[in-house]
Design a protein around this motif. Sequence first.
Motif, PDB file in Angstrom:
ATOM      1  N   GLN A 289      17.839 -16.263  35.220  1.00  0.00           N
ATOM      2  CA  GLN A 289      17.306 -17.372  36.010  1.00  0.00           C
ATOM      3  C   GLN A 289      16.311 -16.902  37.067  1.00  0.00           C
ATOM      4  O   GLN A 289      15.413 -17.648  37.465  1.00  0.00           O
ATOM      5  CB  GLN A 289      18.455 -18.135  36.688  1.00  0.00           C
ATOM      6  N   LEU A 290      16.474 -15.666  37.529  1.00  0.00           N
ATOM      7  CA  LEU A 290      15.538 -15.135  38.525  1.00  0.00           C
ATOM      8  C   LEU A 290      14.111 -15.097  37.984  1.00  0.00           C
ATOM      9  O   LEU A 290      13.147 -15.240  38.740  1.00  0.00           O
ATOM     10  CB  LEU A 290      15.941 -13.723  38.951  1.00  0.00           C
ATOM     11  N   PHE A 291      13.982 -14.882  36.669  1.00  0.00           N
ATOM     12  CA  PHE A 291      12.662 -14.697  36.079  1.00  0.00           C
ATOM     13  C   PHE A 291      12.217 -15.882  35.219  1.00  0.00           C
ATOM     14  O   PHE A 291      11.112 -15.862  34.674  1.00  0.00           O
ATOM     15  CB  PHE A 291      12.647 -13.415  35.246  1.00  0.00           C
ATOM     16  N   ALA A 292      13.071 -16.900  35.097  1.00  0.00           N
ATOM     17  CA  ALA A 292      12.692 -18.091  34.327  1.00  0.00           C
ATOM     18  C   ALA A 292      11.728 -18.925  35.147  1.00  0.00           C
ATOM     19  O   ALA A 292      12.010 -19.277  36.295  1.00  0.00           O
ATOM     20  CB  ALA A 292      13.939 -18.904  33.973  1.00  0.00           C
ATOM     21  N   LYS A 293      10.600 -19.280  34.560  1.00  0.00           N
ATOM     22  CA  LYS A 293       9.557 -20.013  35.278  1.00  0.00           C
ATOM     23  C   LYS A 293       9.691 -21.512  35.044  1.00  0.00           C
ATOM     24  O   LYS A 293       9.959 -21.959  33.933  1.00  0.00           O
ATOM     25  CB  LYS A 293       8.176 -19.502  34.849  1.00  0.00           C
ATOM     26  N   SER A 294       9.517 -22.259  36.098  1.00  0.00           N
ATOM     27  CA  SER A 294       9.682 -23.703  36.015  1.00  0.00           C
ATOM     28  C   SER A 294       8.648 -24.319  35.085  1.00  0.00           C
ATOM     29  O   SER A 294       7.472 -23.945  35.123  1.00  0.00           O
ATOM     30  CB  SER A 294       9.547 -24.335  37.402  1.00  0.00           C
ATOM     31  N   PRO A 295       9.052 -25.275  34.253  1.00  0.00           N
ATOM     32  CA  PRO A 295       8.081 -25.952  33.391  1.00  0.00           C
ATOM     33  C   PRO A 295       7.244 -26.983  34.136  1.00  0.00           C
ATOM     34  O   PRO A 295       6.234 -27.453  33.611  1.00  0.00           O
ATOM     35  CB  PRO A 295       8.962 -26.632  32.339  1.00  0.00           C
ATOM     36  N   LEU A 296       7.638 -27.318  35.370  1.00  0.00           N
ATOM     37  CA  LEU A 296       6.900 -28.321  36.134  1.00  0.00           C
ATOM     38  C   LEU A 296       5.679 -27.692  36.801  1.00  0.00           C
ATOM     39  O   LEU A 296       5.724 -26.537  37.236  1.00  0.00           O
ATOM     40  CB  LEU A 296       7.797 -28.937  37.204  1.00  0.00           C
TER      41      LEU A 296
END
Length: 370
Positions: A289-296
Motif C-alpha cells: 500500500q505504501l507504493f500503490a498509486k491512487s487512480p484518482l
Amino acid sequence: MTNPVNSARRSTRWISLAVATAAVASLSAAAVPASAAERQPGPRPGVGALRDVRPVDEAALAKAMTPDAVSDGTMVRVTGPGVRLRTAAGAVSQDPAASFRIGSMTKMFTSTVVLQLIAEGRFAMDTPIREILPDTVPADWAPITVGQLLSHTSGLGKPCEPLLDDAGLTPQRVVHAWTSCAAKPESPVTGQQYNGGNYFFLGLAIEKVTGRSYADEVQRRIARPLGLRHTYVPRAGDRSMPTPSLAAPAPQDPWAWAEGGMISNAPDLERFTKALLGGRLLPPAQQAQLFAKSPLPKRQALPYSMGGLAYATVNGVEIWGKTGSMAAYTGGTFATADGGRVVTYAFLPKPGVEPDTTVGRVLQILGATV
C-alpha cells in the motif's frame, strides 16, 4: 508558517500544503517529468541498482546551503551505498543529532501505525471511519474509509471553525471543525486533495481501537523497536525543545498532533525511513500500500500513495517520503523505494519568504543529493 503568521493563516494550517510541501510539489514543473505520477511502479530497485545513482554533487549542495535571502541555515544528511554525508551551514546547530519539529513528516508515523492495525485486523482499508468513530462522524455523511483518509481521497474540504492555538485545543475540537460544517465532503470523490484534517481522524481511530494514546502507540510500535531516542509526540501546549535543537525555539503553529506535531532529528528520521521503505515495519500486503498509486487525479502537484507517502522523480530517480513544516523549520525525508539512499534535510526560511521562493531551494537540495 516559517515564522509567526497571523491567526487567520494559522487556522488553515491543516488544509493547505506547508511551504516545504509546496516547494517539493513544484518539482513537477522542473525536476519531475509530467508522466511520473501516472506511471505504474516498476520493480523496486535493489541495493545494486543504487550504485548507478550519481554521487552527491557537493559543490551544488554547498551553494544551496549558503545562507542568503532565502534561508538562514540548512542541515542535510545523506546515506546510501558509498555515500555518507552530514553537513550543516548557517544559523543551525552543527550537532548531527540536533532535534527539530518535523511538521507533516509526522503523517508517515501515523500511516505506519494505521497500516499495522490493518495488518492486525483491527479495521480494514475499506472500513468506514464512522464505524470506528460513531460519535465523531455525522451519520448523514457518505462513508469515508480509512484508506481514503490515508491517501487524501476523503473529499474533506475546509474546516468551518477557526483552529487557533490555545490551551484547549484537542484532536476532538480539531475534528469538530470539519464535522460541524453544513457542507458535506465531496461524494463521490473525484480527485486526490491533500488535507491534514484526514490525519486527525486517523489519530482518533488509533486511540479508539487500541485504548492507548497516539503518542504511546508511536513509541510502542515504532520509536522503541527502532531505537529512535529523539522521536516523540509532545503534549498539547508543550513549547519546549530538547537540547541540542536545530535552532532557537520559535513560535509555532497550532498543536498538530497526529497530523504534524512530532519532534525528531535527522538520524532518527533516516533510520525510520530506511526501515519503513525497506519493509521492516509492515507485512507485505500493507507494504504494497505504501507504493500503490491512487487512480484518482491529483489536485496538488505532489501525488500521494494509497499508504500516504509522497513521491516524485528527481534526476530520473523515484523517491518516496514526506515534507513538513512547523515553527521555524521546513524539511523533508525522502528515499529510494528500497530505502537504500536516504536524504533528510531541514532549513530555516527567512521571515516573509513566500512559498514560491522556497521552490528553488528545495530543488537545489534534492537535485544535489539524489
